[in-house]
Write a protein that holds these residues in place. Structure first.
Motif, PDB file in Angstrom:
ATOM      1  N   THR A 174       0.787  -1.235   0.000  1.00 32.32           N
ATOM      2  CA  THR A 174       0.000   0.000   0.000  1.00 32.32           C
ATOM      3  C   THR A 174       0.818   1.284   0.000  1.00 32.32           C
ATOM      4  O   THR A 174       0.262   2.361  -0.171  1.00 32.32           O
ATOM      5  CB  THR A 174      -0.926   0.029   1.225  1.00 32.32           C
ATOM      6  N   SER A 175       2.118   1.193   0.257  1.00 33.29           N
ATOM      7  CA  SER A 175       2.975   2.378   0.405  1.00 33.29           C
ATOM      8  C   SER A 175       2.778   3.047   1.766  1.00 33.29           C
ATOM      9  O   SER A 175       3.111   4.213   1.943  1.00 33.29           O
ATOM     10  CB  SER A 175       2.741   3.392  -0.732  1.00 33.29           C
ATOM     11  N   THR A 176       2.266   2.287   2.726  1.00 38.35           N
ATOM     12  CA  THR A 176       2.187   2.788   4.100  1.00 38.35           C
ATOM     13  C   THR A 176       3.361   2.213   4.895  1.00 38.35           C
ATOM     14  O   THR A 176       3.844   1.119   4.602  1.00 38.35           O
ATOM     15  CB  THR A 176       0.869   2.384   4.783  1.00 38.35           C
ATOM     16  N   PRO A 177       3.813   2.941   5.921  1.00 41.66           N
ATOM     17  CA  PRO A 177       4.987   2.473   6.670  1.00 41.66           C
ATOM     18  C   PRO A 177       4.821   1.077   7.242  1.00 41.66           C
ATOM     19  O   PRO A 177       5.734   0.251   7.164  1.00 41.66           O
ATOM     20  CB  PRO A 177       5.130   3.528   7.775  1.00 41.66           C
ATOM     21  N   TYR A 178       3.642   0.781   7.815  1.00 45.30           N
ATOM     22  CA  TYR A 178       3.453  -0.514   8.457  1.00 45.30           C
ATOM     23  C   TYR A 178       3.224  -1.643   7.464  1.00 45.30           C
ATOM     24  O   TYR A 178       3.840  -2.695   7.530  1.00 45.30           O
ATOM     25  CB  TYR A 178       2.285  -0.458   9.443  1.00 45.30           C
ATOM     26  N   ASN A 179       2.272  -1.463   6.530  1.00 43.33           N
ATOM     27  CA  ASN A 179       1.891  -2.576   5.658  1.00 43.33           C
ATOM     28  C   ASN A 179       3.088  -3.186   4.960  1.00 43.33           C
ATOM     29  O   ASN A 179       3.259  -4.400   4.964  1.00 43.33           O
ATOM     30  CB  ASN A 179       0.876  -2.130   4.607  1.00 43.33           C
ATOM     31  N   ASP A 180       3.919  -2.360   4.348  1.00 43.52           N
ATOM     32  CA  ASP A 180       4.947  -2.885   3.462  1.00 43.52           C
ATOM     33  C   ASP A 180       5.983  -3.726   4.209  1.00 43.52           C
ATOM     34  O   ASP A 180       6.412  -4.772   3.725  1.00 43.52           O
ATOM     35  CB  ASP A 180       5.622  -1.745   2.696  1.00 43.52           C
ATOM     36  N   LYS A 181       6.361  -3.293   5.398  1.00 41.80           N
ATOM     37  CA  LYS A 181       7.362  -4.087   6.126  1.00 41.80           C
ATOM     38  C   LYS A 181       6.739  -5.334   6.750  1.00 41.80           C
ATOM     39  O   LYS A 181       7.377  -6.395   6.794  1.00 41.80           O
ATOM     40  CB  LYS A 181       8.089  -3.248   7.170  1.00 41.80           C
ATOM     41  N   PHE A 182       5.490  -5.245   7.200  1.00 42.82           N
ATOM     42  CA  PHE A 182       4.852  -6.425   7.779  1.00 42.82           C
ATOM     43  C   PHE A 182       4.504  -7.443   6.698  1.00 42.82           C
ATOM     44  O   PHE A 182       4.564  -8.659   6.928  1.00 42.82           O
ATOM     45  CB  PHE A 182       3.608  -6.029   8.577  1.00 42.82           C
ATOM     46  N   GLU A 183       4.134  -6.955   5.513  1.00 43.49           N
ATOM     47  CA  GLU A 183       3.860  -7.866   4.403  1.00 43.49           C
ATOM     48  C   GLU A 183       5.139  -8.570   3.966  1.00 43.49           C
ATOM     49  O   GLU A 183       5.137  -9.772   3.687  1.00 43.49           O
ATOM     50  CB  GLU A 183       3.232  -7.112   3.232  1.00 43.49           C
TER      51      GLU A 183
END
Length: 416
Positions: free
Chosen positions: A310-319
């Motif tokens: 999504t280009s959000t700080p949390y989503n990308d690293k958790f994904e």
């Protein structure tokens, strides 16, 4: 490992898209492969007081060219998108309803939010002109199952028909539940996917207040940058992505062109937080693992992942973390991209257009890029196909999506 499902085999025979990068599949796909970005300054309302002023709008769009003008007036923008994309998919599949058992053709098209434009415009009517000026078509226009209803009326399809609402996982769930309908013998054909049109004043105000959206208003084409260290939030898109699914035996019997097989699906929940994904990636990794198991596919057989990204700080690293958990050493070999870098985030329709992209990747052997990936985040250290498309032998693809409420969904497609 044997990859034939113990259930009825299900194939993809039709595709339809309406999006910022094209009002049909050929135009959309050409733009995706070219690495074009559909994000620009929002034009549908005055955004000067909003922290996010950009979005991936469907521009130069006249739904009356594709559907009855009376139905255009009576229905919401999200319904226009879904209805037209569904008509495209049915035409692409060359599905002749005069030759079908209408009781065995179903429609599951979801929307994460539904008729936001209708809600806002009719509320304005109520406040400014009184209750008698609220449209009698307001309720049908705003509810999230209306696309499926209209498509069924257009086709005369009397099979399974309902809406799915699971935020940004909506369309993936709709496709997966359609797979189950065919496998379970309740339908031969399902028209499925998602539609969304939430680039509206109230919707933007809400997401801006959450600080979920990018504020990179001066560089709209560069604002969506999944997995990049300088990402600062998602950018909303709008449109629809629709698939036609059929049992393999039904498709073969009518001589249909088959794009690929839909092998697996899973749905899970983080049970963690209403908006933040689980920091350990538990729910998403479980969804991917179960989808692979449902497909009878080993992790190392996956060639490409269309990520939620999504280009959000949390989503990308958790994904990224979830992918590493599921794929192990293969995580560094599999190609991954987030096409939201080009399309924006279509919320409930995201999984629909991303399923279309997954199918086209298998068909063409062209892997779409993640554009704007200029400064990789050290915590996002996999092969995200940065900036330029790649030609590769792609046989098996996984597409995953996450939604507010902790919902996760994953699909597995394979070349026939």
């Amino acid at each position: 490992m044997e990859t034939v499902s113990p259930h009825k085999r299900v194939v993809v025979t039709g595709l339809g898209v309406v999006a910022s990068l094209g009002h049909n599949v050929p135009d959309f796909w050409a733009s995706i492969l070219a690495g074009k970005c559909g994000i620009d300054r929002v034009t549908q309302f005055d955004v000067k007081d909003y922290t996010c002023q950009i979005g991936a709008e469907v521009r130069d769009w006249d739904p009356a060219q594709h559907m009855d003008p009376k139905e255009v007036r009576r229905n919401d923008r999200y319904t226009h998108f879904g209805f037209v994309a569904a008509k495209q998919a049915v035409a692409d599949a060359k599905l002749d309803m005069a030759k079908e058992d209408a009781d065995r053709v179903g429609v599951i098209i979801g929307s994460g939010i539904g008729g936001m434009w209708t809600i806002e415009n009719q509320h304005k009517n109520l406040l400014e002109r009184g209750p008698r000026k609220v449209s009698p078509f307001m309720i049908p226009a705003l509810i999230s199952n209306m696309v499926g209803g209209l498509v069924a009326i257009e086709l005369g399809a009397r099979g399974p028909n309902f809406g799915v609402v699971s935020a940004c996982a909506t369309a993936t769930h709709a496709i997966g539940e359609s797979l189950r309908m065919i496998r379970g013998g309740e339908a031969d054909v399902m028209v499925c996917g998602g539609a969304e049109a939430s680039i509206t004043p109230l919707s933007y105000a809400g997401f801006c207040s959450m600080k979920a959206m990018s504020t990179n208003n001066e560089n709209p084409q560069k604002a969506s940058r999944p997995f990049d260290a300088n990402r600062d939030g998602f950018i909303m898109g709008e449109g629809s992505g629709i698939l036609v699914l059929e049992s393999l035996e039904h498709a073969l019997a009518r001589g249909a062109r088959i794009y690929c097989e839909l092998l697996g699906y899973s749905a899970t929940c983080d049970a963690y937080h209403i908006t933040s994904p689980d920091p350990d990636g538990k729910g998403l990794s479980l969804a991917m693992t179960r989808a692979l198991a449902d497909a009878r596919v080993r992790p190392e057989e996956i060639d490409y992942i269309n990520a939620h990204g999504t280009s959000t700080p949390y989503n990308d690293k958790f994904e990224t973390l979830a992918i590493k958990k599921v794929f192990g050493e293969h995580a560094r070999k599999v190609m991954i991209s987030s096409t939201k870098s080009m399309t924006g985030h279509l919320l409930g329709a995201a999984g629909g257009i991303e399923a279309v992209i997954s199918v086209k990747t298998i068909e063409t052997g062209e892997v779409p890029p993640t554009i704007n990936l200029e400064t990789p985040d050290p915590e996002c250290d996999l092969d995200y196909v940065p900036n330029v498309k790649r030609t590769a032998a792609v046989r098996t693809v996984l597409s995953d999506n996450l939604g507010f409420g902790g919902q996760n969904a994953a699909l597995v497609f394979r070349k026939m």
